[in-house]
Scaffold this active site. Structure first.
Site, PDB file in Angstrom:
ATOM      1  N   ALA A 128       0.827  -1.204   0.000  1.00 48.11           N
ATOM      2  CA  ALA A 128       0.000   0.000   0.000  1.00 48.11           C
ATOM      3  C   ALA A 128       0.859   1.251   0.000  1.00 48.11           C
ATOM      4  O   ALA A 128       1.132   1.849   1.052  1.00 48.11           O
ATOM      5  CB  ALA A 128      -0.945  -0.008   1.197  1.00 48.11           C
ATOM      6  N   SER A 136       3.237   8.006  -9.135  1.00 50.48           N
ATOM      7  CA  SER A 136       4.663   7.910  -9.444  1.00 50.48           C
ATOM      8  C   SER A 136       5.519   8.714  -8.473  1.00 50.48           C
ATOM      9  O   SER A 136       6.662   8.349  -8.203  1.00 50.48           O
ATOM     10  CB  SER A 136       4.915   8.387 -10.889  1.00 50.48           C
ATOM     11  OG  SER A 136       4.295   7.521 -11.817  1.00 50.48           O
ATOM     12  N   ILE A 161      -4.063  -0.533  -5.020  1.00 53.14           N
ATOM     13  CA  ILE A 161      -3.326  -1.353  -4.061  1.00 53.14           C
ATOM     14  C   ILE A 161      -3.517  -2.834  -4.381  1.00 53.14           C
ATOM     15  O   ILE A 161      -4.648  -3.311  -4.557  1.00 53.14           O
ATOM     16  CB  ILE A 161      -3.790  -1.061  -2.620  1.00 53.14           C
ATOM     17  CG1 ILE A 161      -3.639   0.434  -2.312  1.00 53.14           C
ATOM     18  CG2 ILE A 161      -3.017  -1.909  -1.631  1.00 53.14           C
ATOM     19  CD1 ILE A 161      -2.258   1.013  -2.582  1.00 53.14           C
ATOM     20  N   GLU A 365       4.813   0.301 -10.373  1.00 49.41           N
ATOM     21  CA  GLU A 365       6.164   0.244  -9.792  1.00 49.41           C
ATOM     22  C   GLU A 365       7.107   1.246 -10.461  1.00 49.41           C
ATOM     23  O   GLU A 365       8.295   1.005 -10.626  1.00 49.41           O
ATOM     24  CB  GLU A 365       6.729  -1.181  -9.853  1.00 49.41           C
ATOM     25  CG  GLU A 365       5.947  -2.142  -8.975  1.00 49.41           C
ATOM     26  CD  GLU A 365       6.569  -3.520  -8.892  1.00 49.41           C
ATOM     27  OE1 GLU A 365       7.811  -3.609  -8.820  1.00 49.41           O
ATOM     28  OE2 GLU A 365       5.814  -4.509  -8.891  1.00 49.41           O
TER      29      GLU A 365
END
Length: 382
Positions: A128, A136, A161, A365
């Protein structure tokens, strides 16, 4: 194909073949039987029984439970699964992403409570970090963690999440010091049954378990802290440095599946008095797909090896691997759709599935633009 520098050992090659066979014979069917957008617990339990989750956490059954998976092993595992079942690959990867902050920074009590259950596939983890206003730009997150008599209370929202809202626990990153940027963030291990924690599922372009979490004065104490207070951003980045090359491996696996399908299709599809592969435009497209894919694979392996050997500036190596591999996979899958034509646009076709799957890794990511920023910054460091 492998270069001399990154030639797999016989044991590694055998393991990759074993994973692909397992995915073909059992995991793909379990994945297909799952409810889209929800955590697939039977699939996780099967991966636990077959030792795939244990491969993520090789120290889970020994005294030193902080042992990490080798980054190269993680890449090989994700690439092999992705060639057969992106759902199985994603389920495994989300377990690792949510659990590694605990493995790397948790107390012995935290690790002992959760890690064996994750490895067995009976507990589900979530990572989370992202928020509506800080995707970002993770250092700008605003989930508030003001002090309380027993520790802190978490108030705010997290979104996009992994495994939310169905996970059993979350690695949560919250702001414990205002106006301190990355230096004022603390990581917490938050069980899903804490009072004040709720959430809902989000419908995404691919039916993965992704959701939103709402924190309404959720209590946390020092026993829930992962690492040190105000140093949680480091916890998040350490996890991402390990997982970013493996996101590239996920992309490589998808691209390999698309290339394999295109080679087969072009070798059999009759058109213009022959087969597609004899058309120069098609053969050149296949050649370009194969070349870019091989370059991406080697860059991923190189970044993983750099992580495993403790090289400096792993952030830029990881960023290069994720950037190039995910952008390459987008190209390969798109070209594969073009080679197949309209059949690839039908729901249920492998390439229709991959076309939806391949888009997200260029964003999560750290989007491609963030990876370029990391690489550019590292060029001038030191």
């Amino acid at each position: 194909m492998e270069s001399a520098q990154f030639r797999l050992t016989p044991a590694q090659s055998a393991f990759c073949a074993h994973v692909r066979t397992l995915a073909e014979t059992e995991l793909a069917a379990l994945a297909a039987a799952g409810a889209p957008g929800h955590v697939n617990r039977p699939l996780l339990a099967a991966m636990g029984r077959h030792g795939l989750l244990a491969k993520l956490f090789p120290g889970a059954d020994v005294a030193d439970r902080r042992a990490e998976a080798a980054a190269l092993d993680l890449c090989l595992l994700r690439e092999s699964l992705a060639q057969v079942s992106t759902e199985a690959e994603t389920a495994l990867a989300l377990q690792g992403l949510g659990t590694y902050p605990v493995v790397q920074n948790g107390t012995e009590e935290q690790i002992a409570r959760w890690l064996p259950r994750v490895v067995a596939g009976t507990a589900v983890a979530g990572f989370a970090l992202s928020e509506p206003g800080s995707g970002s730009d993770a250092a700008s997150l605003s989930l508030a963690a003001p002090p309380s008599a027993d520790g802190w209370t978490l108030t705010g929202e997290k979104t996009w999440i992994s495994n939310a809202p169905e996970a059993d626990f979350y690695s949560v990153f919250a702001r414990t010091t205002a106006d301190a940027g990355a230096r004022g963030v603390t990581a917490f291990l938050v069980p899903a049954d804490r009072p004040g924690l709720s959430g809902n599922r989000l419908d995404m372009i691919s039916p993965h378990p992704i959701g939103r979490l709402t924190f309404d004065a959720v209590p946390v104490t020092r026993a829930d802290v992962l690492g040190d207070v105000d140093h949680g951003f480091r916890v998040a980045m350490r996890t991402l440095d390990l997982f970013r090359p493996s996101v590239g491996a996920f992309a490589v696996g998808m691209a390999q599946a698309a290339l394999n399908a295109s080679i087969t299709h072009a070798g059999h599809r009759k058109a213009f008095g022959g087969v597609l592969k004899d058309l120069q435009s098609v053969s050149h497209s296949l050649a370009e797909m194969a070349t870019r894919l091989e370059a991406a694979r080697l860059l991923v392996y190189s970044a993983a090896e750099a992580y495993d050997t403790g090289e400096s500036r792993i952030a830029s190596r990881s960023a290069m691997a994720k950037l190039f591999a995910t952008e390459t996979a987008q190209f390969v899958v798109d070209t594969a759709v073009q080679i197949h034509g309209a059949i690839a646009l039908q729901q249920g076709h492998l390439l229709e599935h991959l076309y939806r799957e391949v888009r997200a890794p260029r964003i999560y990511e750290g989007a491609s633009e963030v990876q370029r920023t990391i690489i550019g910054r590292e060029l001038y460091r030191g």
